[in-house]
Structure formats: C-alpha cells, structure tokens
Design an enzyme around this catalytic site. Structure first.
Site, short mmCIF file in Angstrom:
data_model
loop_
_atom_site.label_atom_id
_atom_site.label_comp_id
_atom_site.label_asym_id
_atom_site.label_seq_id
_atom_site.Cartn_x
_atom_site.Cartn_y
_atom_site.Cartn_z
N THR A 65 0.94 -1.07 0.02
CA THR A 65 0.10 0.05 -0.02
C THR A 65 0.89 1.30 0.16
O THR A 65 0.49 2.31 -0.47
CB THR A 65 -0.91 0.00 1.08
OG1 THR A 65 -1.82 -1.12 1.29
CG2 THR A 65 -1.71 1.46 1.37
N TYR A 91 -8.23 0.43 -3.27
CA TYR A 91 -7.34 1.24 -4.32
C TYR A 91 -6.27 0.07 -4.51
O TYR A 91 -6.39 -1.21 -4.31
CB TYR A 91 -6.46 2.00 -3.32
CG TYR A 91 -5.65 1.57 -1.97
CD1 TYR A 91 -4.63 0.71 -2.19
CD2 TYR A 91 -6.54 1.46 -0.87
CE1 TYR A 91 -4.45 0.11 -0.93
CE2 TYR A 91 -5.92 0.76 0.25
CZ TYR A 91 -4.71 -0.04 0.16
OH TYR A 91 -4.46 -0.54 1.34
N SER A 126 1.64 -7.67 -0.72
CA SER A 126 2.21 -8.78 -0.09
C SER A 126 1.73 -9.81 0.37
O SER A 126 2.19 -10.89 0.81
CB SER A 126 2.79 -7.86 1.39
OG SER A 126 2.00 -7.76 2.45
N THR A 162 1.64 -4.22 4.15
CA THR A 162 1.58 -4.50 5.54
C THR A 162 1.19 -5.88 5.95
O THR A 162 1.09 -6.44 7.23
CB THR A 162 0.51 -3.62 6.23
OG1 THR A 162 -0.70 -3.59 5.75
CG2 THR A 162 1.34 -2.10 6.42
N ASP A 163 0.25 -6.58 4.99
CA ASP A 163 -0.40 -7.96 5.29
C ASP A 163 0.78 -8.85 5.79
O ASP A 163 0.50 -9.71 6.67
CB ASP A 163 -1.00 -8.27 3.94
CG ASP A 163 -2.42 -7.76 3.79
OD1 ASP A 163 -2.62 -6.65 4.76
OD2 ASP A 163 -3.01 -8.03 2.87
N LYS A 201 0.31 -7.74 12.98
CA LYS A 201 -0.61 -6.80 12.30
C LYS A 201 -1.87 -7.22 13.14
O LYS A 201 -2.11 -8.28 13.06
CB LYS A 201 -0.86 -6.77 10.87
CG LYS A 201 -1.80 -5.84 10.46
CD LYS A 201 -1.95 -5.90 8.98
CE LYS A 201 -2.87 -4.86 8.24
NZ LYS A 201 -2.80 -5.06 6.68
N GLU A 229 -1.18 -28.28 27.32
CA GLU A 229 -2.81 -28.81 26.68
C GLU A 229 -2.58 -30.13 25.81
O GLU A 229 -3.47 -30.47 25.44
CB GLU A 229 -3.39 -27.80 26.11
CG GLU A 229 -3.73 -26.43 26.73
CD GLU A 229 -4.97 -26.94 28.00
OE1 GLU A 229 -5.90 -27.56 27.26
OE2 GLU A 229 -4.77 -26.41 29.08
C1 SIN Z 1 -1.06 -3.11 2.86
O1 SIN Z 1 0.13 -2.74 2.43
O2 SIN Z 1 -1.66 -2.46 3.70
C2 SIN Z 1 -1.95 -4.11 2.20
C3 SIN Z 1 -1.66 -4.57 1.09
C4 SIN Z 1 -0.11 -5.58 1.10
O3 SIN Z 1 -0.07 -6.03 2.07
O4 SIN Z 1 0.60 -5.38 -0.03
#
Ligand code: SIN
Length: 359
Positions: free
Chosen positions: A42, A56, A89, A122-123, A195, A316
């Site tokens: 992103t 987007y 990602s 971020t993924d 995340k 467990e």
């Molecule tokens: C992001 O970057 O927040 C989502 C898409 C990705 O992980 O490439």
C-alpha cells in the site's frame, strides 16, 4: 602602501572564510548511506480519489517516485532505491524472501552501505521481518516500513513512515537490535510485531512485550530490546538456499476432525504449525490425523490462534509423548518461518524445540 593594506585585508578575509568552511565541514555530521529496497504494498499504492482508503490498487508506484515524493530524505541520508519486486504482500513467495534476504546481505557487506529500508505491504510485513531477523548476517540496521493508506489518500501515512524509517536505518544506536519495523511513530522488533487491526494506522503491535521505542520528532528513542537471538547470532544461512521446506498452518476450530492436517500431509508438508485453540489445544477428533502425520515424519509445532501468549510445553498436550514442539510465544505465521528454517538444519524435534526457546 594602500595596495599592500588592501591585499593583506583580502588575504585575511579569505583566511577567515576558509577557516569557517573547514570548521563547518568538521562540525557537519556525515550523512549515512541508506538503500531503500522496494517490494510494493500500500505504501506504493494509488486510489482513484483522495478519500479512497479501501479499494485502491497496491504496488504501483516505483521506488524512485516514492523517494522523490519525500524530498526531506536527502537532508537525513544519502538515499538510493532499488525495485526488488512490485507486489501486494499477500502474494509474496518463499523465493521472494530468499531473493530479498540475499540482496540485503550483499548490500550490508559493503562498506558504503550503513543501513537498509524495505518498503513492504503490511499484510505479511511481520513475516518478512521475522524471516530477515533470522537470516540477515549483519548488525547494521534493517527497517521494514509500510503504510495503511495509499500515497494518494488524504493524510497518507507512507511519507512520514518512510522518512522515519530512513532516519532509523541511518542511526548508529539502531545497530544490533535485529530487524525492525517502523510505522505510526513506533519502532518494533521484527520478531515480536504483528498486524492486529485490518484497517487502522495503529495496527502494528507487539502483544504483551511492547514496542522497542518511539519517534519524537526526528529522533528515535529506544526503551528496550528483544533478548531472542537474531541476525549474526543465528545458525541460519540462506546463501545456498533456492527453496524452503514446505510447512503448512492448520487452523483448529470447534468440530474440526483433522481434514486439513491430512491435506497438508498429502500435499507433501515437512512440517505443520497447528494453530490451536486456547493454549494450543488439539481436538480429540484431530488426533488420528496428527498421529498419521507424525508417522509420515512430519514435524508438528503447537501454536495458538489466540494472537498472543506462551504455549506451555506439556500443558494442553503431551508434547513429550507425541514429539510435538511448543511454539513459545510465536504466533502461527511466525512459528512457520522458524520451523521452515529449522528444517533446513535438522528434523530432530529436541533440537528444533531448543531453537524455539532461543529465537
Ligand atoms: C497493505 O500494504 O497495507 C496491504 C497490501 C499489502 O500487504 O501489500
């Protein structure tokens, strides 16, 4: 006589100017050399309008544009960029990880590189960060950075995150802290960060243990450090690797009877990370599939779907009896990375358990 006085005056003036230039050069700190490796996400995304913060397109802006969009970068570092991939990602592959790790190691071996910033979606940012934390062979700073809003959005978070990531990568105090993640004013350890929220800029957290530090203005301030071994202190070396052993994650839920464990074994998994309920519980109806996997030489790590906390060994499940490995406090996606790397070294479950205590 007048001419002589004038010439002495001019000489003195020149001397003063020269002295000032020398003094300034001595005082002005040399800027660090930081390489930005761009992989997409992103932070390189674009939407159709300034209000488009969902829907987007990720991974469209090239690294040179990311850099020129933040002209302030040139004030804090000598920056150059390389486009390693241009992907969202969620589509990153193990081959991508190996390519990236090898490039990071090549660059950090050079005297003229002081630190590296990796722009990333971020993924799966936390996964790439932990992978690099285990395989980078340098103590120089490596910082992963992303954003939750595309560059075209109102209040895009990418430019400031990138600016701070470059400062961090060029900061001497950041060396030896393992691979770091920088978003939303906060510095995290690549091992510990995850995340936690689908759509907010404060999504990255390190449950229970907390962040390494924060930014105040242009200054990174550190408060703690991860004690788990990383980078130069690990036994993992990707130099000659072209692939990683297959490890699948199997999610447990009420009524699950082991179908996905069987599927992983049939697909050729060498390891399975079981994302159990609670403290890594395995359901009764899963055990036939679990025992079949073990009989086939598949290594099983018990983790939890809960999102944080330690898996108690022999808590467990009877880990000693079955030969399971407890994941310590690694979430399933991070436990998978350590298991993949562990399997490049050994299939001995006792040795692998030690690695989970150590890294
Ligand atoms: C992001 O970057 O927040 C989502 C898409 C990705 O992980 O490439």
């Amino acid at each position: 006589m007048k001419k002589r006085i004038l010439s002495i005056f001019v000489t003195l003036c020149l001397l003063v100017v020269c002295l000032q230039v020398v003094a300034f050069a001595a005082e002005a700190p040399e800027k660090p050399n930081v390489v930005i490796l761009a992989t997409g996400g992103t932070i390189a995304g674009a939407g159709v309008s300034s209000t488009a913060t969902v829907g987007y397109t990720a991974a469209v802006t090239a690294v040179d544009k990311l850099i020129s969009n933040v002209p302030e970068l040139t004030k804090v570092a000598n920056v150059r960029g390389e486009q390693v991939f241009q992907i969202a990602s969620e589509s990153i592959t193990m081959e991508n990880w190996l390519t990236l790790a090898k490039r990071v190691n090549q660059l950090l071996a050079q005297d003229n590189v002081d630190g590296i910033v990796i722009t990333h979606g971020t993924d799966t940012l936390e996964e790439t960060a932990y992978f690099l934390d285990l395989v980078v062979k340098s103590e120089k700073p490596v910082v992963l950075v992303g954003s939750m809003r595309p560059g075209t959005a109102m209040s895009a978070d990418g430019p400031l995150n990138l600016y701070r990531a470059v400062i961090l990568a060029g900061t001497k105090e950041a060396a030896g802290k393992g691979v770091m993640v920088m978003l939303n004013d906060t510095i995290h350890s690549g091992r510990e960060v995850t995340k936690t929220i689908t759509d907010r800029v404060d999504t990255f957290q390190a449950p229970i243990v907390g962040a390494l530090g924060v930014f105040t203005g242009d200054k990174p301030v550190f408060y703690r450090q991860s004690l788990r071994k990383n980078t130069v202190a690990t036994e993992f070396d990707v130099t000659n690797l072209t692939s990683l052993p297959r490890v699948d994650i199997v999610y447990h839920y009420a009524g699950n009877a082991g179908t996905m464990i069987d599927a992983a074994v049939n697909a050729g998994a060498k390891g399975i990370v079981h994302a159990g309920t609670g403290n890594g519980s395995i359901g009764k109806a899963e055990y036939p599939a679990v025992e079949n996997a073990l009989k086939n030489g598949v290594v099983i790590v018990r983790s939890a779907r809960v999102g944080s906390g330690i898996i108690a060994r022999n808590g467990e499940a009877n880990d000693d009896k079955f030969g399971f490995i407890a994941s310590d406090n690694l979430n399933p996606q991070k436990a998978r990375i350590l298991l993949m790397l562990a399997l490049t070294k050994t299939t001995d479950v006792h040795e692998i358990q030690q690695m989970f205590w150590k890294y």
